[in-house]
Design a protein around this motif. Structure first.
Motif, short mmCIF file in Angstrom:
data_model
loop_
_atom_site.label_atom_id
_atom_site.label_comp_id
_atom_site.label_asym_id
_atom_site.label_seq_id
_atom_site.Cartn_x
_atom_site.Cartn_y
_atom_site.Cartn_z
N VAL A 122 -5.08 10.89 0.93
CA VAL A 122 -5.17 9.44 1.05
C VAL A 122 -4.31 8.97 2.21
N ALA A 123 -4.94 8.26 3.16
CA ALA A 123 -4.23 7.67 4.29
C ALA A 123 -4.02 6.18 4.03
N ASP A 124 -3.08 5.59 4.73
CA ASP A 124 -2.68 4.21 4.47
C ASP A 124 -3.07 3.33 5.65
N ALA A 125 -4.04 2.44 5.43
CA ALA A 125 -4.51 1.57 6.50
C ALA A 125 -3.45 0.57 6.96
N MET A 126 -2.43 0.34 6.12
CA MET A 126 -1.35 -0.57 6.51
C MET A 126 -0.33 0.09 7.42
N ARG A 127 -0.38 1.42 7.51
CA ARG A 127 0.60 2.15 8.34
C ARG A 127 -0.12 3.15 9.25
N PRO A 128 -0.96 2.66 10.15
CA PRO A 128 -1.68 3.58 11.04
C PRO A 128 -0.70 4.40 11.88
N GLY A 129 -0.97 5.68 11.99
CA GLY A 129 -0.09 6.57 12.73
C GLY A 129 0.82 7.39 11.85
N ILE A 130 1.10 6.89 10.63
CA ILE A 130 1.99 7.64 9.74
C ILE A 130 1.33 8.94 9.30
N GLU A 131 0.01 8.98 9.34
CA GLU A 131 -0.71 10.18 8.92
C GLU A 131 -0.46 11.37 9.85
N VAL A 132 0.02 11.11 11.07
CA VAL A 132 0.31 12.19 12.02
C VAL A 132 1.76 12.18 12.47
N SER A 133 2.61 11.50 11.71
CA SER A 133 4.03 11.43 12.09
C SER A 133 4.97 11.63 10.92
N ALA A 134 4.44 12.19 9.82
CA ALA A 134 5.27 12.42 8.64
C ALA A 134 5.07 13.84 8.12
N PHE A 135 6.15 14.42 7.62
CA PHE A 135 6.11 15.75 7.04
C PHE A 135 6.30 15.65 5.53
N ALA A 189 0.77 5.37 -0.23
CA ALA A 189 -0.58 5.26 0.33
C ALA A 189 -1.61 4.84 -0.71
N GLY A 190 -1.29 5.03 -1.99
CA GLY A 190 -2.21 4.63 -3.06
C GLY A 190 -3.00 5.79 -3.64
N LYS A 191 -2.39 6.97 -3.66
CA LYS A 191 -3.12 8.15 -4.14
C LYS A 191 -3.36 8.11 -5.64
N LYS A 212 -6.52 0.76 1.35
CA LYS A 212 -5.94 -0.54 1.67
C LYS A 212 -6.55 -1.16 2.93
N ALA A 213 -7.83 -0.90 3.16
CA ALA A 213 -8.50 -1.43 4.35
C ALA A 213 -8.50 -2.95 4.37
N ASP A 214 -8.47 -3.57 3.19
CA ASP A 214 -8.47 -5.03 3.12
C ASP A 214 -7.18 -5.65 3.64
N GLN A 215 -6.13 -4.84 3.79
CA GLN A 215 -4.84 -5.34 4.28
C GLN A 215 -4.52 -4.81 5.67
N ALA A 216 -5.48 -4.16 6.32
CA ALA A 216 -5.23 -3.52 7.61
C ALA A 216 -5.29 -4.52 8.75
N LYS A 217 -4.52 -4.24 9.80
CA LYS A 217 -4.58 -5.03 11.02
C LYS A 217 -5.76 -4.57 11.86
N PRO A 218 -6.25 -5.42 12.77
CA PRO A 218 -7.39 -5.03 13.62
C PRO A 218 -7.11 -3.72 14.37
N GLY A 219 -8.07 -2.84 14.35
CA GLY A 219 -7.94 -1.58 15.06
C GLY A 219 -7.29 -0.45 14.28
N LEU A 274 -9.40 0.66 -6.91
CA LEU A 274 -10.00 1.22 -5.70
C LEU A 274 -11.44 0.76 -5.56
N LYS A 275 -11.82 0.38 -4.35
CA LYS A 275 -13.21 0.02 -4.05
C LYS A 275 -13.59 0.64 -2.71
#
Length: 443
Positions: free
Chosen positions: A240-253, A131-133, A269-276, A419-420
């Motif tokens: 740190v959440a990962d904008a490239m993997r939306p949903g992983i923040e609530v589906s990983a232990f 995620a880039g922590k 990683k918002a610069d690499q995120a898909k719309p939405g 990081l920015k």
């Protein structure tokens, strides 16, 4: 009679859980550590000097493959999950396997496993490996140093060698990496701090490590490994959440646990995120943690010698945990290669036997080579695979300068990322929040 237990782990959380809960507990007897995720590190022994008086012969460290055999042979009654980076599907498979073997399944929570410090503790955790922590942790460390504070970085354990010698490790320079015979995986996490003058602490016995850190530093910064929660009780916790993997923040232990207990969440990683993607992650955060402050950040990727890769075929080497058990198809190296007009070449056709097995075990990996090198023979295969590649240059996406460990016969380009924050509180504002919460402690 003591209850017989096996601890399921990966040479990290498992040892810490033992030290915290089982080491001097007469109500339990740990029969073995059973390990997964990390290739080639089983077959060792947790030494008596670390295991304590209840274990005069130490404790065997075996592969998870032996679970059912160990249960039958020694009458084990309980299995304790002590590793991270699991999807909920993978977690369910572990639970099912343990229950099918007739065992009670257990997870030790934060109250049983966190140590308290007399010094302020800032923790940076992730929802998933990759995620880039660490880039976030680095910015926090720099901001606190600008305020005249001595900051010590404590890393999640990665004791893949001699455990007795690894009980307490303090890294002040690159020579300490050689002193402790650090693997590539350890160097990936330590080198970027050493380059900018921060000491790094790691090892096996995190009680002893804490005492050393408290003696030498004003602030303790926990830079968590994988997506594990901290070993030290934080005064302020950033996830740190990962904008490239939306949903992983609530589906990983246990990444979702980090999300739920965080004071702040930085969507990286918002610069690499898909719309939405950003909106979805924000919604998921709010359904789990209404009190968390949220920021959005970009991860700027640059290389030191772009002219060596522009328009050329390249081999991309990524840090191993991110693209293996971390579940990412690729990381910063691949992003940088595309940014600078290079053509990444898939390493599978020329991979050695060891790396062919890695690709078979983790078929999701994209056209990149994991920097796996826990043992000398793995380093030799890494070197062979790199030098067999029909490419014009190598892109090092790993934070470690692996040219110190293997000889690469092609031009090497190194990747950096910064990081920015583009939305929400800044690093400076987060440090203000942290110091305010920790004001009762001595700084």
């Amino acid at each position: 009679m003591p209850r017989k237990v096996v601890i399921l782990g990966a040479s990290g959380r498992d040892f810490h859980n033992f030290n915290m809960f089982y080491r001097n507990n007469p109500d339990y007897r740990v029969v073995a550590f059973l390990q997964t995720q990390i290739p080639g590190i089983s077959g060792r022994r947790y030494p008596p000097s670390l295991a304590g008086s209840l274990y005069p012969d130490g404790i065997p460290i075996l592969s998870m493959d032996y679970l059912e055999d160990i249960v039958k042979t020694y009458g084990v009654e309980e299995a304790v999950l002590s590793y991270s980076d699991l999807t909920y599907e993978e977690l369910g498979q572990v639970v099912s396997r343990v229950a099918a073997a007739g065992l009670t399944f257990k997870i030790l929570g934060p109250m049983d496993t966190m140590l308290e410090s007399v010094k302020p503790v800032l923790a940076v955790t992730g929802v998933k490996t990759g995620a880039g922590k660490s880039m976030v942790s680095r910015e926090f460390a720099l901001e606190m140093r600008r305020r005249g504070l001595r900051v010590g970085i404590v890393r999640h354990p990665m004791p893949y060698g001699d455990l007795e010698k690894s009980a307490v490790q303090i890294f002040h320079s690159f020579s300490d990496l050689d002193k402790y015979e650090a693997t590539i995986e350890e160097r990936e996490e330590y080198e970027h701090y050493l380059r900018i003058g921060f000491p790094v602490y790691a090892g096996v016995d995190y009680g002893r490590i804490l005492r050393e850190m408290e003696r030498e530093n004003d602030i303790i910064l926990w830079d968590g490994g994988n997506n594990d929660w901290p070993f030290y009780k934080p005064d302020f916790m950033v996830t740190v959440a990962d904008a490239m993997r939306p949903g992983i923040e609530v589906s990983a232990f246990p990444g979702e646990i980090n999300l739920r207990i965080a004071d702040a969440v930085i969507i990286n990683k918002a610069d690499q995120a898909k719309p939405g993607a950003i909106l979805k992650i924000k919604e998921n955060i709010k359904t789990r943690n209404l009190d968390a402050v949220i920021s959005v950040a970009e991860s700027e990727v640059i290389v030191d010698k772009p002219e060596l890769i522009s328009g050329r075929k390249v081999l991309v080497i990524e840090d191993s945990p991110t693209v293996t058990h971390g579940g990412a198809r690729y990381a910063a190296g691949y992003v940088a290669a595309l940014k600078y007009g290079a053509e990444p070449v898939d390493p599978r056709p020329f991979a050695t036997n060891f790396f062919r097995k890695i690709f078979e075990e983790y078929p999701h990996i994209g056209p990149v080579l994991p920097s796996t090198g826990y043992r000398p023979e793995q380093l030799r295969e890494l070197e062979e695979t790199v030098n067999k590649a029909p490419v014009e240059a190598v892109v090092l996406g790993t934070p470690s300068d692996i040219t110190r460990l293997i000889k690469i016969e092609k031009p090497v380009v190194k990747v950096e990322f910064k990081l920015k924050i583009i939305e929400g509180p800044s690093v400076r504002e987060y440090v203000d929040m942290f110091l305010e919460k920790a004001r009762k402690k001595v700084v």
